[in-house]
Write an enzyme that holds these catalytic residues in place. Structure first.
Site, PDB file in Angstrom:
ATOM      1  N   TRP B 320       3.039   2.142   6.309  1.00  0.00           N
ATOM      2  CA  TRP B 320       2.025   2.763   5.107  1.00  0.00           C
ATOM      3  C   TRP B 320       1.626   1.077   5.237  1.00  0.00           C
ATOM      4  O   TRP B 320       0.472   1.601   5.397  1.00  0.00           O
ATOM      5  CB  TRP B 320       2.728   3.339   3.958  1.00  0.00           C
ATOM      6  CG  TRP B 320       1.486   3.672   2.795  1.00  0.00           C
ATOM      7  CD1 TRP B 320       0.404   4.666   3.207  1.00  0.00           C
ATOM      8  CD2 TRP B 320       0.149   2.611   2.118  1.00  0.00           C
ATOM      9  NE1 TRP B 320      -0.587   4.560   1.660  1.00  0.00           N
ATOM     10  CE2 TRP B 320      -0.670   2.841   1.645  1.00  0.00           C
ATOM     11  CE3 TRP B 320       0.866   0.946   2.090  1.00  0.00           C
ATOM     12  CZ2 TRP B 320      -1.566   2.757   0.595  1.00  0.00           C
ATOM     13  CZ3 TRP B 320      -0.270   0.309   0.570  1.00  0.00           C
ATOM     14  CH2 TRP B 320      -1.258   1.216   0.081  1.00  0.00           C
ATOM     15  N   HIS B 321       1.920   0.285   4.915  1.00  0.00           N
ATOM     16  CA  HIS B 321       1.274  -0.810   4.295  1.00  0.00           C
ATOM     17  C   HIS B 321       0.600  -1.895   6.083  1.00  0.00           C
ATOM     18  O   HIS B 321      -0.169  -2.329   6.051  1.00  0.00           O
ATOM     19  CB  HIS B 321       1.769  -1.623   4.398  1.00  0.00           C
ATOM     20  CG  HIS B 321       2.845  -1.621   2.792  1.00  0.00           C
ATOM     21  ND1 HIS B 321       3.520  -1.137   2.375  1.00  0.00           N
ATOM     22  CD2 HIS B 321       2.020  -2.273   1.863  1.00  0.00           C
ATOM     23  CE1 HIS B 321       3.305  -0.889   1.133  1.00  0.00           C
ATOM     24  NE2 HIS B 321       2.615  -1.661   0.853  1.00  0.00           N
ATOM     25  N   GLY B 322       0.942  -0.763   7.432  1.00  0.00           N
ATOM     26  CA  GLY B 322       0.085  -1.520   8.168  1.00  0.00           C
ATOM     27  C   GLY B 322       1.106  -1.217   9.011  1.00  0.00           C
ATOM     28  O   GLY B 322       1.912  -0.802   9.776  1.00  0.00           O
ATOM     29  N   PHE B 458      -5.008  -2.653   3.966  1.00  0.00           N
ATOM     30  CA  PHE B 458      -3.876  -1.279   3.987  1.00  0.00           C
ATOM     31  C   PHE B 458      -5.022  -0.043   3.427  1.00  0.00           C
ATOM     32  O   PHE B 458      -4.425   1.423   3.515  1.00  0.00           O
ATOM     33  CB  PHE B 458      -2.812  -1.625   3.309  1.00  0.00           C
ATOM     34  CG  PHE B 458      -2.345  -2.597   3.582  1.00  0.00           C
ATOM     35  CD1 PHE B 458      -2.263  -3.651   4.163  1.00  0.00           C
ATOM     36  CD2 PHE B 458      -1.532  -3.913   2.230  1.00  0.00           C
ATOM     37  CE1 PHE B 458      -1.636  -4.787   4.819  1.00  0.00           C
ATOM     38  CE2 PHE B 458      -0.948  -5.035   2.996  1.00  0.00           C
ATOM     39  CZ  PHE B 458      -0.731  -5.367   3.577  1.00  0.00           C
TER      40      PHE B 458
END
Lengths: 378, 458
Positions: B320-322, B458
């Site tokens: 999800w963060h990247g 993000f």
């Protein structure tokens, strides 16, 4: 992340009034009032107290050091001192500052040598084109209200669209923090809105100018955090030296006549007065000073016409004539000193020491200048 | 528009003044929506198309779901749509790059063209917020929101739009039902939160970033102490940056009478990884708990299945963060360490005999280690940093003592805040003194004020 039972935070988040935060820094109305009073008092007092503890240079012909050209707070201190001593402020760009000469060879030095009962102070600022000069005068010379001002007009800033800053292409130029941020619009100035607003705030908050002074004077022009990256183990407070700066005698360039420095004749295009942003800014400066009660005397030039091709010289003279016409129409005391000898110029606009000496003598031979001076001399 | 730059106060004053003026009319909510869209469109007006599309689709899907027998179909449709948006804008380049690597490895002579996609700011935040509404409605936990404007204002509420906290519909939507009651306390609380957040971002995060960035840009040029300290500094940079944003978001919202959840709770005082995740980015960790971990089965089936669910949730959270392998490794590392500390916590020795400070140090040390993978440009850099920490020389790290002093002060403050001596920090004089010091510092010391927030990417 994967607790099966709700965490204390989550339980609280689900309640109607979630917790304040994870620290105790929470002020009520009364505390905010006290904090505001303290903040205003500290931010107001700090720059004032600083003027008492950091001495200004006392030696004659002092000018703001070149490396401190963006220290407008210090500039304002020089202005305030000039005003308290009833000196005549000589304001302009590096021609007044003395790019090729020592402080003892500048125009103000030679004007003072004339011993006319008046004392002139060098308030030239390196790189201060008229758009910057307008900001400088409106934001940092307020103590000069009602005082006499000798204002220099350097038409070289009108020599091209680039110098006039009216070209529609991003440019880097001197003193972006002094130019108008919103109106008139400068096509080559593309700073984002946040930066422009920050500059406007900085100009209006003395403490921000003082903070910039600290950076320039003690931290190599950097904010303290950035400075500590270069000096990680030094105590920033140790950098503050509260002594007057030493006598500035070093020359920035060899004092050679322009033709010995490899400068050739130039076909400078020049731009129209009517469309020039710089000329508009210069006019604004004059009007602003007059509206503020300053008695202004304008000196246009003397530009190095020897360096111009005949065609360029012709265009320049028309421009000069236009400037003179506007000054006459506005009834502003002014003079257009004659051309100095070629060997007394270092480049297109900066005289050498002999040029400044001659220029000062010429001014004192100018009846309009003497009349203006007589009005100002007690 | 960044909270810590000058246009924001101007924007906020105008929005707040009009908001108050519209108190007794029906227009306050549309005004809030207009302001939020203006705030978002400030980055790029094209982003508005995306947020309007996402909002409209979830609004219509829930409307179709309401009373329908095909609720599950509509739920899956909404989830698929949101994940497609995320996948297309956030992961298209990552997927294409990896497919091309595989093709090149297999000796293929052709490759997929690199997609030229602009990553819209905050897409991960508003899609998750919107998804939570659809899922909660499907589960019968919330009623359908009939007003599109109210729903759109919930998805796009400007203080928390671009980097959270990711609010749940059941918490925030009811607050939009009527004009909020704005007490004097809300304004002063909002101001307090905003000032702390601003200090964290401008005075601390951006300062530490100036040390961290050059080292992480060329790790091969630095020795072990510099790499260690840059990792330590990054741990605090990301905390100050993200929690600073959250504080400012909560402050701005609170001043307008809206209450957003606490997102950070002194995470570097955690005594286990589970504890860390109940203190770090709380709105995201609870989102993953409720919508990924628990639907996977949570800990209901015990043993290995619990760990499988934990692992999958953490890896997805990393992703999800990247869109990069570094984030996946970061998520996996946290999963493994969470399992380990969960196991350790079952022993009474760990729970009762091991001093809290040791546990905190171990957890902080691990979190810092994992940040290496989060921060490094790619896996090669991350491995290089890890290996150099153990093998490179011991050259002067040149870490500023002032930065150490500032971080140390905050850390000490947090320790005291969570200790019986907390009362000391709660005295009126100390609180006023801290605020005065922070604001005076902000006026005089920092440099530029324009660095974007880390979590915007993000």
């Amino acid at each position: 992340m994967t607790h099966d039972n709700a965490t204390p935070n989550e339980t609280l988040a689900a309640s109607p009034d979630p917790p304040f935060g994870s620290n105790a820094v929470r002020l009520g109305t009364r505390q905010w009032m006290i904090a505001t009073l303290l903040i205003v008092a500290i931010l107001t007092a700090l720059p004032r107290i600083w003027t008492q503890i950091e001495p200004l240079a006392e030696w004659p012909d002092y000018r703001l050091p070149h490396a401190h050209s963006e220290d407008y707070w210090q500039y304002a201190r020089l202005v305030a001192r000039a005003n308290s001593r009833q000196q005549i402020a000589v304001i302009g760009d590096s021609v007044i500052w003395g790019e090729y000469v020592t402080p003892q060879q500048t125009l103000t030095h030679y004007l003072n040598e004339q011993d006319a009962g008046a004392s002139f102070v060098n308030l030239g600022l390196n790189g201060a084109h008229p758009l910057a000069l307008a900001g400088l005068v409106s934001s940092y010379t307020t103590p000069l209200r009602d005082a006499p001002v000798l204002l220099h007009c350097n038409l070289l800033w009108l020599s091209s669209l680039e110098r006039d800053l009216s070209i529609d292409k991003k440019l880097t130029f001197n003193h972006p923090r002094l130019v108008p941020q919103f109106s008139p619009q400068i096509p080559c100035y593309e700073a984002p809105l946040a930066e422009r607003m920050g500059i406007v705030v900085d100009r209006n908050l003395t403490v921000r100018g003082w903070a910039m002074h600290l950076r320039i004077a003690f931290y190599e022009g950097q904010a303290i955090p950035s400075w500590t990256l270069d000096h990680p183990y030094e105590n920033p407070l140790d950098e503050i030296q509260l002594t007057a700066p030493p006598l500035d005698v070093e020359l920035r360039h060899d004092p050679l006549p322009w033709f010995e420095s490899g400068i050739d004749q130039q076909d400078i295009p020049w731009i129209d007065l009517e469309t020039s942003l710089q000329w508009q800014a210069f006019r604004h400066t004059v009007e602003h000073l007059q509206a503020r009660g300053n008695r202004v005397f304008v000196v246009v030039g003397p530009l190095n016409e020897h360096l111009l091709t005949p065609a360029s010289r012709e265009r320049y003279q028309a421009l000069r004539q236009g400037a003179q016409s506007w000054l006459s129409r506005q009834d502003i005391p002014h003079t257009l000193p004659p051309l100095l000898p070629s060997k007394e110029y270092a480049d297109a606009s900066h005289p050498l020491s002999a040029g400044y000496a001659r220029w000062a003598r010429v001014l004192f031979a100018e009846p309009a200048f003497i009349r203006w001076l007589d009005d100002e001399t007690p | 528009m960044l909270f810590h730059t000058w246009p924001f106060p101007l924007f906020f004053i105008v929005v707040f003044a009009v908001f108050l003026a519209l108190k007794k009319t029906r227009c306050w909510l549309p005004w809030l929506l207009i302001a939020s869209y203006f705030f978002y469109g400030w980055w790029n007006p094209l982003y508005l198309l995306l947020i309007v599309y996402s909002t409209l689709l979830d609004y219509v899907v829930v409307k179709l779901m309401d009373g329908s027998r095909r609720k599950k179909f509509w739920l899956l449709f909404s989830i698929a749509n949101n994940l497609f948006l995320l996948g297309f804008f956030k992961y298209a380049v990552f997927v294409t790059d990896n497919i091309n690597d595989l093709l090149a490895g297999a000796g293929a002579s052709w490759h997929l063209p690199a997609p030229d996609v602009l990553l819209p700011v905050g897409i991960s935040f508003f899609t998750f917020q919107s998804m939570s509404y659809t899922i909660d409605f499907y589960r019968g936990e919330i009623p359908r929101e009939r007003s599109f404007i109210r729903f759109a204002a919930f998805v796009s509420l400007f203080p928390q739009l671009v980097a959270g906290p990711i609010e749940r519909a059941k918490e925030l939507l009811p607050q939009l039902n009527q004009f909020p009651r704005i007490r004097r306390k809300d304004i002063t609380d909002g101001l307090s939160l905003f000032v702390v957040g601003m200090f964290k971002k401008v005075a601390l995060a951006d300062y530490l970033a100036a040390y961290v960035d050059p080292i992480y840009a060329t790790p091969d040029r630095f020795d072990a102490p510099a790499l260690l300290l840059a990792t330590f500094a990054f741990a605090w940079q990301i905390y100050f940056d993200f929690s600073g944003y959250t504080d400012m978001a909560r402050g701005a919202a609170r001043a307008m009478g809206f209450k957003l959840m606490v997102n950070f709770n002194n995470p570097y005082l955690a005594t286990s990884l589970g504890d860390f995740w109940s203190r770090w980015h709380i709105s995201l960790s609870t989102w993953f708990r409720d919508y990924v971990y628990l639907p996977l089965g949570g800990n209901r089936h015990g043993g290995w299945l619990t760990y499988r669910n934990l692992f999958l949730t953490m890896v997805v959270s990393g992703l999800w963060h990247g869109a990069a392998w570094t984030y996946i490794v970061w998520g996996a590392l946290h999963a493994i360490a969470t399992m380990a500390t969960r196991q350790a916590e079952r022993s009474s020795w760990y729970r009762h005999r091991l001093p809290t400070f040791i546990k905190q140090t171990l957890v902080f040390g691990f979190v810092c280690f994992a940040w290496i993978f989060f921060r490094a440009a790619d896996l090669d850099d991350a491995w290089l940093i890890v290996s150099r920490i153990f093998s490179a020389g011991w050259g002067d790290p040149r870490f500023p003592l002032l930065a150490m002093l500032l971080v140390g002060s905050v850390w000490a403050y947090q320790f005291v805040y969570e200790s019986p001596a907390r009362r000391m920090l709660e005295s009126s004089g100390v609180r006023v003194a801290i605020v005065v010091l922070m604001i005076v510092y902000l006026f005089i010391i920092p440099g530029s004020r324009g660095a974007p927030f880390l979590y915007f990417q993000f």
